[in-house]
Design an enzyme around this catalytic site. Structure first.
Site, PDB file in Angstrom:
ATOM      1  N   ASP A 188      45.369  35.503  41.963  1.00  0.00           N
ATOM      2  CA  ASP A 188      44.853  33.926  42.434  1.00  0.00           C
ATOM      3  C   ASP A 188      45.635  32.838  41.889  1.00  0.00           C
ATOM      4  O   ASP A 188      46.116  33.249  41.001  1.00  0.00           O
ATOM      5  CB  ASP A 188      43.432  34.131  42.449  1.00  0.00           C
ATOM      6  CG  ASP A 188      42.639  35.151  43.242  1.00  0.00           C
ATOM      7  OD1 ASP A 188      43.065  35.353  44.200  1.00  0.00           O
ATOM      8  OD2 ASP A 188      41.511  35.518  42.759  1.00  0.00           O
ATOM      9  N   TYR A 247      43.940  44.478  33.305  1.00  0.00           N
ATOM     10  CA  TYR A 247      43.739  43.181  33.373  1.00  0.00           C
ATOM     11  C   TYR A 247      43.205  42.558  32.067  1.00  0.00           C
ATOM     12  O   TYR A 247      42.125  43.354  31.076  1.00  0.00           O
ATOM     13  CB  TYR A 247      42.672  42.579  34.233  1.00  0.00           C
ATOM     14  CG  TYR A 247      43.437  42.350  35.466  1.00  0.00           C
ATOM     15  CD1 TYR A 247      43.918  41.312  36.146  1.00  0.00           C
ATOM     16  CD2 TYR A 247      43.300  43.356  36.582  1.00  0.00           C
ATOM     17  CE1 TYR A 247      44.528  40.876  37.423  1.00  0.00           C
ATOM     18  CE2 TYR A 247      43.735  42.947  37.790  1.00  0.00           C
ATOM     19  CZ  TYR A 247      44.418  41.779  38.238  1.00  0.00           C
ATOM     20  OH  TYR A 247      45.098  41.708  39.645  1.00  0.00           O
TER      21      TYR A 247
END
Length: 438
Positions: A188, A247
């Site tokens: 994103d 992540y």
């Protein structure tokens, strides 16, 4: 004049009593829909009065020195500050360029396909490109009209390497000369990446890896950089061939008057009862205070990193549906296997972020998540919800119980994208020894 009025009345439709009742009913329904109040999800546990609302959680997450984290990721992308320095000696070494090359060689022979004496579509050359980019400099990965995206810049730089047939097709369709880059996972806006993996194929035999590397590095110096590039098998797909993604989320903490780090001994001494806090001595060492005022005067304004770590560890080694932790997903992908993810590793710890303005560095909480796949905004919602539940004093299985919720308002709004980074993507079986947070 009278004749005209009569003609007008005759032309009007005749409304029956049944139609009148129908119109009245529809009007009532529309008014009820307009007056509908979307209340906060009603939690049933004993911590519901201590749990932040969506607005309170949003305020708590965003009222932080995020610029320090953004600058750290910028330095990491440019190779000026390695990620492992954030964890010191406690972190295990994640795979470097030498192992990336080894993975590339393995994926080069997927399905036993040989690159020798092939023609047609099998003769194309596929390149595996490992990228790092600064999320704050782009509007996300996916190419969108009028936006500065990573995919848009990469494909534009790859345009000079497409074959003549592809170039002619693009010209006939009045499209710009661009290559096609497949990616392991879209990020994103604001999300950085240190080892994002994408692929590009062409039928040209004269293309060299260093030429592609130079073309991408020149498109946005200091913001995007090629970590490695190698030729792989045509069967390689950066998304479908991947077995796990890693992540990292860096959450800055307000300094206040607390200087000590959270210790595992203090964490074990904390009480597990919902809503209860540890003793004053343990609170001084393990509870992180926040000076920002929330709407609820009686609600807690602090949380324990140890509790966040305990909440996340409950998710390890389980295949679960994370639809309650997803956002912006299509209705067709909200049930069944499309929402199921397997978390190999989920941990949280406290450390210090190197900063030129602070001698010791600013205190941060780091969350490491490794899974076979992630849903949209899943990591950010998991982090925000874990912090909220830890502050409310919820039990260790609080995140597991939220899996059975029927409304996504049961979870917290996504945490800011500034703290999120795609560390790497794996194409071999996940090794739990190669983790940033043990």
């Amino acid at each position: 004049m009278l004749r005209t009025s009569l003609q007008t009345l005759k032309s009007l439709p005749i409304i029956t009593k049944q139609q009148t009742r129908r119109f009245t009913k529809n009007s009532v329904v529309m008014e009820a829909q307009n007056d509908k109040v979307y209340v906060q999800y009603n939690h049933t546990d004993s911590c519901k009065f201590s749990r932040w609302t969506a607005r309170e959680s949003f305020q708590f997450m965003y009222a932080r020195p995020w610029q320090e984290v953004v600058d750290f990721y910028s330095k990491s992308v440019n190779g000026k500050l390695p990620l492992l320095e954030l964890f010191g000696t406690q972190a295990h070494d994640v795979h470097g360029d030498d192992k990336i090359e080894e993975v590339s060689n393995e994926t080069g022979f997927l399905e036993g396909v040989s690159n020798v004496d092939k023609s047609g579509r099998w003769a194309r050359v596929t390149f595996k490109i490992v990228l790092s980019y600064h999320g704050g400099s782009f509007d996300g990965w996916q190419k969108q009209p009028g936006l500065n995206t990573v995919q848009g810049l990469v494909e534009k730089s790859l345009g000079r390497f497409v074959d003549e047939k592809k170039a002619q097709q693009l010209k006939e369709k009045c499209k710009p000369l661009e290559g096609c880059a497949l990616v392991a996972g879209r990020t994103d806006k604001g999300v950085s990446a240190l080892q994002q993996v994408c692929s590009f194929y062409t039928w040209r035999k004269d293309v060299k890896p260093h030429e592609i590397e130079d073309a991408i590095n020149d498109v946005a110096p200091g913001k995007i950089r090629v970590e490695s590039i190698s030729e792989v098998s045509r069967a390689f797909h950066p998304n479908f061939s991947a077995k796990w993604r890693r992540y990292l989320y860096i959450f800055p903490l307000n300094e206040g008057d607390i200087e000590n780090f959270t210790s595992h001994e203090n964490c074990e001494n904390q009480r597990n009862e919902c809503g209860e806090l540890a003793s004053e001595e343990n609170i001084e060492n393990s509870i992180i205070s926040d000076e920002d005022e929330l709407e609820g005067a009686k609600k807690p304004r602090s949380f324990s990193v140890c509790r966040v770590n305990q909440l996340l560890q409950q998710l390890e080694g389980k295949l679960l549906s994370y639809k309650m932790f997803a956002r912006d997903t299509k209705a067709s992908r909200n049930v069944g296997p499309p929402t199921e993810c397997f978390l190999y590793h989920a941990r949280a710890t406290e450390t210090r972020l190197p900063s030129p303005d602070h001698e010791k560095g600013i205190r941060v909480m780091c969350v490491e998540l490794v899974a076979n796949r992630f849903l949209r905004k899943m990591v950010r919602v998991l982090v925000a919800t874990s912090v909220r539940e830890a502050a409310a004093g919820a039990q260790e299985d609080a995140l597991l119980k939220l899996m059975d919720a029927t409304c996504r308002r049961a979870t917290a709004p996504p945490a800011p994208p500034d703290g999120l980074c795609l560390v790497d993507v794996g194409y071999t079986e996940f090794d739990p020894r190669n983790c940033l947070i043990p």
